[in-house]
Design a protein around this motif. Structure first.
Motif, PDB file in Angstrom:
ATOM      1  N   PRO A  42      40.589  40.154  40.070  1.00 59.94           N
ATOM      2  CA  PRO A  42      41.266  41.403  39.718  1.00 59.94           C
ATOM      3  C   PRO A  42      40.672  42.643  40.389  1.00 59.94           C
ATOM      4  O   PRO A  42      41.389  43.620  40.625  1.00 59.94           O
ATOM      5  N   ARG A  43      39.381  42.610  40.725  1.00 57.99           N
ATOM      6  CA  ARG A  43      38.776  43.751  41.432  1.00 57.99           C
ATOM      7  C   ARG A  43      39.415  43.961  42.797  1.00 57.99           C
ATOM      8  O   ARG A  43      39.297  45.026  43.390  1.00 57.99           O
ATOM      9  N   PHE A  44      40.097  42.925  43.306  1.00 58.62           N
ATOM     10  CA  PHE A  44      40.749  42.997  44.614  1.00 58.62           C
ATOM     11  C   PHE A  44      42.265  42.867  44.466  1.00 58.62           C
ATOM     12  O   PHE A  44      42.925  42.255  45.292  1.00 58.62           O
ATOM     13  N   ARG A  45      42.790  43.419  43.354  1.00 60.15           N
ATOM     14  CA  ARG A  45      44.221  43.475  43.079  1.00 60.15           C
ATOM     15  C   ARG A  45      44.809  42.103  42.778  1.00 60.15           C
ATOM     16  O   ARG A  45      45.992  41.860  42.964  1.00 60.15           O
ATOM     17  N   GLY A  46      43.997  41.195  42.288  1.00 62.72           N
ATOM     18  CA  GLY A  46      44.464  39.854  41.975  1.00 62.72           C
ATOM     19  C   GLY A  46      44.937  39.694  40.544  1.00 62.72           C
ATOM     20  O   GLY A  46      44.774  40.578  39.710  1.00 62.72           O
ATOM     21  N   ASP A  47      45.521  38.558  40.271  1.00 65.78           N
ATOM     22  CA  ASP A  47      46.053  38.197  38.960  1.00 65.78           C
ATOM     23  C   ASP A  47      44.968  37.435  38.190  1.00 65.78           C
ATOM     24  O   ASP A  47      44.584  36.327  38.570  1.00 65.78           O
ATOM     25  N   ALA A  48      44.494  38.014  37.102  1.00 66.49           N
ATOM     26  CA  ALA A  48      43.408  37.430  36.319  1.00 66.49           C
ATOM     27  C   ALA A  48      43.796  36.114  35.652  1.00 66.49           C
ATOM     28  O   ALA A  48      42.925  35.356  35.224  1.00 66.49           O
ATOM     29  N   THR A  49      45.102  35.810  35.573  1.00 67.78           N
ATOM     30  CA  THR A  49      45.525  34.557  34.941  1.00 67.78           C
ATOM     31  C   THR A  49      45.510  33.382  35.912  1.00 67.78           C
ATOM     32  O   THR A  49      45.767  32.252  35.517  1.00 67.78           O
ATOM     33  N   ARG A  50      45.218  33.656  37.188  1.00 70.31           N
ATOM     34  CA  ARG A  50      45.170  32.607  38.203  1.00 70.31           C
ATOM     35  C   ARG A  50      43.721  32.407  38.662  1.00 70.31           C
ATOM     36  O   ARG A  50      42.902  33.300  38.532  1.00 70.31           O
ATOM     37  N   TRP A  51      43.449  31.256  39.200  1.00 68.09           N
ATOM     38  CA  TRP A  51      42.120  30.944  39.728  1.00 68.09           C
ATOM     39  C   TRP A  51      41.865  31.734  40.993  1.00 68.09           C
ATOM     40  O   TRP A  51      42.737  31.837  41.856  1.00 68.09           O
ATOM     41  N   ASN A  52      40.652  32.315  41.120  1.00 67.56           N
ATOM     42  CA  ASN A  52      40.316  33.005  42.358  1.00 67.56           C
ATOM     43  C   ASN A  52      39.330  32.151  43.166  1.00 67.56           C
ATOM     44  O   ASN A  52      38.736  31.203  42.636  1.00 67.56           O
ATOM     45  N   PRO A  53      39.159  32.430  44.447  1.00 67.19           N
ATOM     46  CA  PRO A  53      38.291  31.602  45.288  1.00 67.19           C
ATOM     47  C   PRO A  53      36.859  31.488  44.775  1.00 67.19           C
ATOM     48  O   PRO A  53      36.245  30.420  44.879  1.00 67.19           O
ATOM     49  N   GLU A  54      36.335  32.560  44.195  1.00 64.98           N
ATOM     50  CA  GLU A  54      34.966  32.503  43.680  1.00 64.98           C
ATOM     51  C   GLU A  54      34.861  31.503  42.534  1.00 64.98           C
ATOM     52  O   GLU A  54      33.893  30.738  42.447  1.00 64.98           O
ATOM     53  N   GLU A  55      35.858  31.506  41.639  1.00 63.14           N
ATOM     54  CA  GLU A  55      35.871  30.554  40.530  1.00 63.14           C
ATOM     55  C   GLU A  55      36.010  29.123  41.039  1.00 63.14           C
ATOM     56  O   GLU A  55      35.355  28.199  40.531  1.00 63.14           O
ATOM     57  N   LEU A  56      36.867  28.932  42.024  1.00 65.76           N
ATOM     58  CA  LEU A  56      37.067  27.588  42.566  1.00 65.76           C
ATOM     59  C   LEU A  56      35.789  27.073  43.243  1.00 65.76           C
ATOM     60  O   LEU A  56      35.453  25.887  43.102  1.00 65.76           O
ATOM     61  N   LEU A  57      35.090  27.945  43.939  1.00 58.88           N
ATOM     62  CA  LEU A  57      33.831  27.531  44.569  1.00 58.88           C
ATOM     63  C   LEU A  57      32.806  27.162  43.504  1.00 58.88           C
ATOM     64  O   LEU A  57      32.145  26.112  43.594  1.00 58.88           O
ATOM     65  N   LEU A  58      32.662  27.990  42.482  1.00 60.63           N
ATOM     66  CA  LEU A  58      31.720  27.689  41.411  1.00 60.63           C
ATOM     67  C   LEU A  58      32.124  26.401  40.698  1.00 60.63           C
ATOM     68  O   LEU A  58      31.273  25.567  40.365  1.00 60.63           O
ATOM     69  N   GLY A  59      33.416  26.214  40.475  1.00 54.62           N
ATOM     70  CA  GLY A  59      33.895  24.985  39.858  1.00 54.62           C
ATOM     71  C   GLY A  59      33.564  23.760  40.700  1.00 54.62           C
ATOM     72  O   GLY A  59      33.197  22.706  40.171  1.00 54.62           O
ATOM     73  N   ALA A  60      33.685  23.887  42.021  1.00 54.76           N
ATOM     74  CA  ALA A  60      33.354  22.777  42.910  1.00 54.76           C
ATOM     75  C   ALA A  60      31.868  22.441  42.834  1.00 54.76           C
ATOM     76  O   ALA A  60      31.481  21.265  42.799  1.00 54.76           O
ATOM     77  N   ILE A  61      31.023  23.454  42.787  1.00 55.76           N
ATOM     78  CA  ILE A  61      29.576  23.224  42.683  1.00 55.76           C
ATOM     79  C   ILE A  61      29.249  22.548  41.356  1.00 55.76           C
ATOM     80  O   ILE A  61      28.506  21.563  41.307  1.00 55.76           O
TER      81      ILE A  61
END
Length: 152
Positions: A42-61
């Motif tokens: 959301p800090r970069f105009r994104g939708d907070a209800t969707r997964w963002n790349p940072e979350e997906l990377l952390l999820g992968a780790i």
């Protein structure tokens, strides 16, 4: 080789006519799997209800660590009955708007059947050493594991 398809779904009718004209929404798909609804933070105009790349990377780790840990426990005779990880990552922003993840912390809480707690604890270090996602990133991945013995 790993393959997927990312499709941008954020055109609001004028494409990228301006920075505020488009949504950051996208879908990640692969044959035979449900789509992942993505956006930016959301800090970069994104939708907070969707997964963002940072979350997906952390999820992968986190998932990679968990999968290695379960594998190593099975080989060592440690019976895991529950596993939960409350992971977090630190995103550091630069003055030009770019940024990077500077660290990740995994907090696996593991329940094991009565057995060798010290061995169960030590296998987290072995899992971290083998996780190819954590080994591929340019920031430290730490873990603070808690191992609990299930009551019978």
């Amino acid at each position: 080789m790993t393959r997927l398809r990312l499709r941008w779904t954020g055109d609001r009718g004028v494409g990228t006519a301006s920075y505020t004209a488009y949504a950051r929404d996208h879908e990640i798909t692969a044959p035979g799997k449900p789509a992942i609804a993505g956006s930016s933070d959301p800090r970069f105009r994104g939708d907070a209800t969707r997964w963002n790349p940072e979350e997906l990377l952390l999820g992968a780790i986190s998932a990679c660590h968990q999968l290695w840990y379960l594998h190593l426990c099975a080989e060592a005779g440690v019976v895991v009955t529950a596993y939960v990880d409350d992971a977090e990552a630190v995103l550091t922003l630069d003055s030009d708007g770019s940024g990077r993840i500077t660290e990740a912390l995994l907090r696996p809480a593991v329940t094991i059947a009565p057995g060798d707690v010290a061995l169960a604890e030590s296998l987290h270090q072995a899992a971290q050493a083998r996780c190819f996602i954590a080994r591929s990133v340019a920031f430290p991945v730490r873990h603070k594991a808690v191992v609990t013995v299930a009551t019978v």
